[in-house]
Design a protein around this motif. Sequence first.
Motif, PDB file in Angstrom:
ATOM      1  N   LEU A 101     -79.185 -16.241  64.176  1.00  0.00           N
ATOM      2  CA  LEU A 101     -78.598 -14.964  63.734  1.00  0.00           C
ATOM      3  C   LEU A 101     -78.946 -14.685  62.274  1.00  0.00           C
ATOM      4  N   ALA A 102     -78.862 -15.708  61.423  1.00  0.00           N
ATOM      5  CA  ALA A 102     -79.236 -15.535  60.015  1.00  0.00           C
ATOM      6  C   ALA A 102     -80.708 -15.178  59.896  1.00  0.00           C
ATOM      7  N   TYR A 103     -81.534 -15.817  60.700  1.00  0.00           N
ATOM      8  CA  TYR A 103     -82.976 -15.565  60.696  1.00  0.00           C
ATOM      9  C   TYR A 103     -83.288 -14.130  61.114  1.00  0.00           C
ATOM     10  N   VAL A 104     -82.598 -13.634  62.128  1.00  0.00           N
ATOM     11  CA  VAL A 104     -82.864 -12.284  62.642  1.00  0.00           C
ATOM     12  C   VAL A 104     -82.260 -11.220  61.746  1.00  0.00           C
ATOM     13  N   VAL A 105     -80.987 -11.390  61.382  1.00  0.00           N
ATOM     14  CA  VAL A 105     -80.291 -10.359  60.606  1.00  0.00           C
ATOM     15  C   VAL A 105     -80.707 -10.400  59.138  1.00  0.00           C
ATOM     16  N   GLY A 106     -80.616 -11.552  58.531  1.00  0.00           N
ATOM     17  CA  GLY A 106     -80.899 -11.661  57.103  1.00  0.00           C
ATOM     18  C   GLY A 106     -82.366 -11.783  56.771  1.00  0.00           C
ATOM     19  N   GLY A 107     -83.133 -12.384  57.667  1.00  0.00           N
ATOM     20  CA  GLY A 107     -84.529 -12.643  57.359  1.00  0.00           C
ATOM     21  C   GLY A 107     -85.527 -11.773  58.089  1.00  0.00           C
ATOM     22  N   ARG A 108     -85.014 -10.829  58.875  1.00  0.00           N
ATOM     23  CA  ARG A 108     -85.878  -9.933  59.647  1.00  0.00           C
ATOM     24  C   ARG A 108     -86.831 -10.691  60.563  1.00  0.00           C
ATOM     25  N   GLY A 109     -86.320 -11.792  61.150  1.00  0.00           N
ATOM     26  CA  GLY A 109     -87.133 -12.593  62.056  1.00  0.00           C
ATOM     27  C   GLY A 109     -87.145 -12.042  63.461  1.00  0.00           C
ATOM     28  N   ARG A 110     -87.851 -12.720  64.327  1.00  0.00           N
ATOM     29  CA  ARG A 110     -88.012 -12.307  65.721  1.00  0.00           C
ATOM     30  C   ARG A 110     -86.666 -12.289  66.457  1.00  0.00           C
ATOM     31  N   VAL A 111     -86.412 -11.214  67.169  1.00  0.00           N
ATOM     32  CA  VAL A 111     -85.133 -11.027  67.856  1.00  0.00           C
ATOM     33  C   VAL A 111     -85.005 -11.930  69.090  1.00  0.00           C
ATOM     34  N   TRP A 112     -86.105 -12.223  69.770  1.00  0.00           N
ATOM     35  CA  TRP A 112     -86.055 -12.981  71.018  1.00  0.00           C
ATOM     36  C   TRP A 112     -85.472 -14.372  70.840  1.00  0.00           C
ATOM     37  N   VAL A 113     -85.475 -14.871  69.625  1.00  0.00           N
ATOM     38  CA  VAL A 113     -85.017 -16.242  69.407  1.00  0.00           C
ATOM     39  C   VAL A 113     -83.494 -16.371  69.602  1.00  0.00           C
ATOM     40  N   VAL A 114     -82.736 -15.290  69.426  1.00  0.00           N
ATOM     41  CA  VAL A 114     -81.276 -15.364  69.613  1.00  0.00           C
ATOM     42  C   VAL A 114     -80.912 -15.626  71.068  1.00  0.00           C
TER      43      VAL A 114
END
Length: 141
Positions: free
Chosen positions: A72-85
């Motif tokens: 969640l931190a990676y996707v929300v805060g870091g603009r990472g890949r969404v599929w990982v959640v």
Amino acid sequence: MDTMIRPVAVARRPRVSLWLLRLVITVHLGAVLAQPVLAGMFLTGDVDAIAAHGLIGSLLALVAMFVIAATLAYVVGGRGRVWVVPVAVLLFLADGFQIGMGYARQLQLHVPLGVAIVTASVLLAIWAWSPSAARPRGGAR
């Protein structure tokens, strides 16, 4: 001649959140990889290994919760890949089901699910340490 410095637009990339994700995925992978070793030790006569197998297996659910938080931190805060959640959530659910099947002695489900969890964990760790994980979502390179 005017030598004005202009700010360069830089795409925001996951940095701290990616390192956190890599850390927790690697911890999860280490615990997952210990499981077949401990099960094998038990099967070869080391009866104490099953206690460690059960303890580490139970702790995997907790570690998987940290994996979800890191994704969640990676996707929300870091603009990472969404599929990982959703992958992290599925891994958490698989870990939980695996724990239940192990304590219920349902080895016909416990063993193949364990193989699937090991495979998924290895693939997720390989991806997390690849350059692809460091790219921001949206395809910016």
